[in-house]
Enzyme design. Structure first.
Site, PDB file in Angstrom:
ATOM      1  N   GLY A 167       0.846  -1.195   0.000  1.00  0.00           N
ATOM      2  CA  GLY A 167       0.000   0.000   0.000  1.00  0.00           C
ATOM      3  C   GLY A 167       0.878   1.240   0.000  1.00  0.00           C
ATOM      4  N   ALA A 168       1.892   1.224   0.864  1.00  0.00           N
ATOM      5  CA  ALA A 168       2.806   2.348   0.986  1.00  0.00           C
ATOM      6  C   ALA A 168       4.034   1.876   1.746  1.00  0.00           C
ATOM      7  CB  ALA A 168       2.141   3.505   1.732  1.00  0.00           C
ATOM      8  N   GLU A 226       7.250   3.350   4.413  1.00  0.00           N
ATOM      9  CA  GLU A 226       7.620   4.456   5.295  1.00  0.00           C
ATOM     10  C   GLU A 226       9.074   4.905   5.173  1.00  0.00           C
ATOM     11  OE1 GLU A 226       6.767   1.320   6.285  1.00  0.00           O
ATOM     12  OE2 GLU A 226       7.966   0.660   7.999  1.00  0.00           O
ATOM     13  N   HIS A 252      -0.638   6.379   8.886  1.00  0.00           N
ATOM     14  CA  HIS A 252       0.140   5.196   9.273  1.00  0.00           C
ATOM     15  C   HIS A 252       1.628   5.400   8.944  1.00  0.00           C
ATOM     16  CE1 HIS A 252       0.638   0.698   9.619  1.00  0.00           C
ATOM     17  NE2 HIS A 252       1.668   0.976   8.830  1.00  0.00           N
ATOM     18  N   GLU A 253       1.902   5.830   7.726  1.00  0.00           N
ATOM     19  CA  GLU A 253       3.300   5.987   7.310  1.00  0.00           C
ATOM     20  C   GLU A 253       3.969   7.099   8.113  1.00  0.00           C
ATOM     21  OE1 GLU A 253       4.324   3.572   5.569  1.00  0.00           O
ATOM     22  OE2 GLU A 253       2.288   2.884   5.164  1.00  0.00           O
ATOM     23  N   HIS A 289       5.195   5.975  11.422  1.00  0.00           N
ATOM     24  CA  HIS A 289       6.448   5.215  11.335  1.00  0.00           C
ATOM     25  C   HIS A 289       7.695   6.099  11.363  1.00  0.00           C
ATOM     26  CE1 HIS A 289       5.379   1.075  10.669  1.00  0.00           C
ATOM     27  NE2 HIS A 289       4.716   1.267   9.547  1.00  0.00           N
ATOM     28  N   GLU A 304       4.529  -2.424  13.003  1.00  0.00           N
ATOM     29  CA  GLU A 304       3.280  -2.321  12.237  1.00  0.00           C
ATOM     30  C   GLU A 304       2.055  -2.161  13.126  1.00  0.00           C
ATOM     31  OE1 GLU A 304       3.369  -1.484   9.447  1.00  0.00           O
ATOM     32  OE2 GLU A 304       5.332  -2.142   8.720  1.00  0.00           O
TER      33      GLU A 304
HETATM   34 ZN   LIG Z   1       3.486   0.109   8.332  1.00  0.00          ZN
END
Ligand SMILES: [Zn+2]
Length: 853
Positions: free
Chosen positions: A264-265, A267, A300-301, A304, A323
């Site tokens: 998805g992505a 970090e 979310h990223e 991180h 995570e």
């Molecule tokens: Zn993550």
């Protein structure tokens, strides 16, 4: 010697890397100078490299000594052995290497991504994806998270292109017809967080949060889709600086949308990469679900940047902490940004997904010992992210939000620029909470599964009991059951009395606890607030009492009531009739998450119902859901919130597909036509549902229309809607067409496995899709990113007939397919659960449905 860990006799502290990618030849050349500390005399240096050719090897030191070496690659071990004729004396050295590689199409390492520009011409950009262990595909390195170092990148590019990396550009000069772009030094960090992207890119204007400039990058023409992503990027960065009590650790922060992206992505510090759907959106044309996805992933990223990048796990067994924590923080940040989205309530859906995998015998503890990094590949799953986040939320609620935050700040402060483990976090939280954390948490982290908490009433006493929840009975010997696990369960109970309600907090640490009830208690609600990672089951009159008072429950409590009731039904502890009767109590339900739990159970029944009974199941779905849509109407009211708008769309989708409601399908056709001609004639939440409904009922002409719209899509969301619509057409010839497109290059390899997964679990397509997977397995294995292939196989859970199940098992066994970790066993057990339900409750289902004749 451990074959999976590099020796520590030679340790890198700084990499100066110069890379020159050729986007036409699809190759790259590189040079690096790595500052290393040699601790003891060595004649060889071991580091990681794979799919690289190393041309020169040399060690130099400040005294001017030079030692030439030779490189031998061990492709299987992904290692490179540098040998020197004489022992290298201890001290500070520079290791100089020259190497070459290929810009691959596997979406890992240094890879190429292809897209069409506005004129329809094919373009290429080069991007990186290194986690977990693919930095070694771009440059030779000590590719383990504990070998932290400073990275100084230089990219030599075509002057027409743009380069972005982890840090700000310090200089850009012309050299032999090329542009030489030098980036500032990074903080001390792990190799898996290094990133660089080269291509035709455009950026938004920067926005500033504290000292940090934020930009969103994309391929030309898409900048108009970047403002929503930039907004949540800025909001969540500010939230985290405040929450963590530490400034953002980098010097700038870029968010890059990459046309081909396996995850998805990612970090990468200062240069976060995304698949386009997770970052770019036309806010006015998007549904709530599409916007929420972007807010989640961006937050979310960002989380991180501290938790993962500034403080990093020592080894891959610690992935969960990375995570789970980022997922937990993502919820906090999005909830703070848009409280009206009720993000923690919707998190119930994620928690439920984790509960369903964790109810298998083939589940695993959140954290387990990892030797080979490969074992960690399969860790990127719902147990790591969703169960992990759920148990952290449970702990946060148990300790109190302020105490929890103080512990997190202590942890980051203590370990910044370094590495840490689970026990370090527990130690910091324990200092803040002044109580030992491992006693409460170890059962949740290091033990597989979770408890079923049963409540029964004995006079004026509530008796709570725990045992492990499993869908299937214990396997017979010789798989001897281990001693029954016990959890320390923070149980929050609400007692409903004629005068109001009273809350009790109980730490259920033994097999049973007895809780006195206040006088006149009429009903109890287990798992008040819904934060507990367990299932609740009410015995006898307690169930009737709570079902009779649904209006006294919050939406997450109603969600859990439905979700737990369905789970215990599937596990055989509740009669299917009772569950279906329960669903009738929810005709007046107006929460979209509760409806998603109901819909999930109807979909599961659709996969096991006899084909001849399917029209009756459709009638049952209409009976349950039609009143809600009738009351909501097809157009939003002025004062309606976003969640209600999304609920309307979900009901339209449910009734128009699983309910096969001709009136809804007809109306969907009318509204879809209106939406095409007038941009805002239809609420944007409803448009994706209309497309899904029309595909479900659609013919070849509609298919051609949707295929054209997929190809001509101008936003990532539009492209996804039409792509998945192509998977929903029922005529077999159209099913075949879509399947063919998953291996012929028409559908990106980042998406194709997910389309196949959808078709495997869709009743109309599953047999054809399964036959297609069997006959195209080798091509899929070659084409798709490996995590894509793994996720695709999840679709076999939908092949819920005894014949298909047997075929699935023999296919995977004959081919000796290993999807990593326990992934395949989990899919096969979930399939077994579905077929077992069919065998056990099939007759009851048919009998129940007879009333819908
Ligand atoms: Zn993550």
């Amino acid at each position: 010697m451990d074959p999976y860990r590099l020796p520590r006799a030679v340790v890198p502290t700084r990499y100066d890397i110069r890379l020159e990618p050729d986007l036409t030849a699809l190759t790259f050349r590189g040079e690096e100078s790595v500052a290393v500390t040699v601790a003891e005399p060595v004649t060889e240096i071991l580091l990681n490299a794979v799919d690289l050719a190393i041309d020169t090897v040399e060690l130099v030191n400040d005294a001017g000594r030079r030692m030439a070496g030779t490189a031998t690659l061990d492709e299987a071990a992904e290692r490179c052995r540098l040998a020197f004729a004489d022992p290298v004396p201890p001290g500070a050295w520079r290791l100089r290497l020259a190497f070459r590689g290929t810009l691959n199409d596997k979406l890992r390492g240094f890879y190429r991504s292809a897209y069409k520009d506005a004129a329809g011409t094919s373009r290429t950009l080069a991007a990186t994806q290194f986690e977990a262990t693919d930095a070694r595909r771009a440059f030779p390195c000590w590719d383990e998270p504990a070998f932290k170092a400073v990275f100084a990148m230089t990219l030599v590019i075509d002057p027409a292109l743009t380069a972005v990396s982890n840090t700000a550009i310090v200089s850009a000069t012309a050299e032999a017809g090329k542009r030489v772009v030098r980036f500032a030094d990074t903080i001390v960090m792990s190799t898996y967080l290094v990133a660089f992207v080269v291509g035709e890119l455009e950026a938004t204007e920067p926005v500033r949060v504290g000292a940090t400039e934020i930009r969103v990058w994309c391929t030309p023409g898409k900048r108009r889709l970047a403002s929503f992503g930039r907004e949540i990027a800025a909001a969540s960065l500010a939230f985290f600086e405040d929450y963590y009590g530490l400034p953002y650790p980098g010097d700038k922060l870029d968010f890059l949308a990459i046309p081909d992206f396996a995850a998805g992505a990612m970090e990468n510090l200062g240069a976060i990469t995304f698949r386009e759907t997770a970052l770019l959106v036309d806010e006015r044309a998007a549904s709530h679900v599409e916007l929420e996805r972007i807010a989640d992933v961006v937050a979310h990223e960002n989380a991180h940047m501290w938790f993962g990048d500034l403080v990093t796990m020592s080894w891959w067994n610690g992935i969960w902490l990375n995570e789970a924590f980022a997922t937990f923080m993502e919820m906090l940040a999005v909830d703070a940004w848009k409280p009206e989205w009720q993000r923690w309530t919707t998190f119930g859906v994620s928690r439920a997904a984790a509960l369903s995998v964790d109810g298998l015998h083939s589940t695993r503890p959140i954290e387990f010992p990892v030797r080979a990094p490969r074992e960690a590949d399969a860790m990127f799953d719902v147990l790591t992210y969703e169960k992990g986040a759920a148990v952290l939320r449970m702990l946060e609620q148990y300790l109190g939000a302020e105490v929890f935050r103080a512990g997190v700040r202590d942890y980051l402060e203590t370990h910044r620029f370094g590495n840490a483990d689970t026990r370090d976090l527990w130690a910091a939280l324990g200092r803040a909470a002044r109580q030992p954390i491992p006693e409460v948490m170890d059962g949740w982290i290091f033990t597989a599964g979770y408890p079923l908490v049963t409540a029964r009433r004995e006079g004026e006493v509530l008796v709570l009991a725990q045992r492990r929840f499993n869908y299937l009975p214990e396997p017979p010997p010789p798989a001897r059951p281990e001693p029954e696990p016990r959890w320390q369960i923070p149980v929050q109970v609400r007692m409903l009395t004629p005068g109001g309600a009273e809350t009790r907090r109980v730490l259920l640490a033994d097999s049973e606890a007895r809780v006195p009830l206040p006088a006149g208690t009429q009903a109890v609600v287990l798992n008040e607030g819904g934060h507990g990672f367990y299932r609740a089951r009410y015995e006898g009159p307690l169930r009737d009492a709570v079902v009779a008072r649904l209006q006294a429950l919050t939406s997450i409590e109603r969600f859990n009531l439905v979700n737990d009731a369905w789970a215990v039904t599937v596990a055989g502890h509740m009669a299917l009739d009772d569950y279906l009767d329960l669903t009738a109590r929810f005709r007046g339900e107006r929460d979209k998450n509760v409806w998603s739990a109901l819909a999930a159970s109807f979909h599961a029944l659709n996969r096991i119902v006899n084909p001849s009974d399917r029209p009756r199941l459709e009638a049952l779905v209409r009976d349950r859901a039609a009143p809600a849509l009738a009351e909501l109407g097809w157009s939003p009211r002025a004062d309606e919130d976003e969640l209600t708008r999304q609920l309307r769309a979900d009901l339209v989708r449910l009734l128009g597909t699983l309910g096969n409601d001709p009136a809804v399908q007809r109306r969907a056709g009318e509204l879809y036509s209106a939406a095409l001609t007038q941009a805002h004639a239809v609420d944007p939440n409803v448009v994706p549902a209309l497309i899904a409904v029309l595909a479900h009922a659609g013919d070849a002409r509609r298919y051609t229309e949707f295929l054209e719209r997929f190809r001509a899509a101008t936003t990532p969301q539009e492209e996804q809607r039409y792509l998945y619509a192509l998977a929903a057409f029922q005529p077999p010839a159209l099913v075949e067409q879509t399947l063919a497109r998953t291996v012929n290059g028409e559908v990106r390899t980042q998406d194709a496995p997910f389309v196949v997964r959808t078709m495997l679990s869709a009743v109309h397509a599953r047999e054809l899709a399964w036959a297609f997977v069997k006959s195209h397995w080798d091509a899929m294995d070659r084409l798709y990113p490996k995590q894509g292939l793994r996720r695709m196989c999840e679709g076999v859970i939908g092949l819920a007939t005894p014949t298909l199940e047997a075929d699935v098992r023999s296919f995977f066994a004959e081919r000796a397919i290993d999807l990593g970790g326990k992934t395949l066993q989990q899919y096969l057990e979930q399939l077994r659960v579905a077929v077992a339900l069919r065998q056990r409750a099939g007759d009851a289902l048919a009998k129940y449905l007879a009333r819908f004749a």
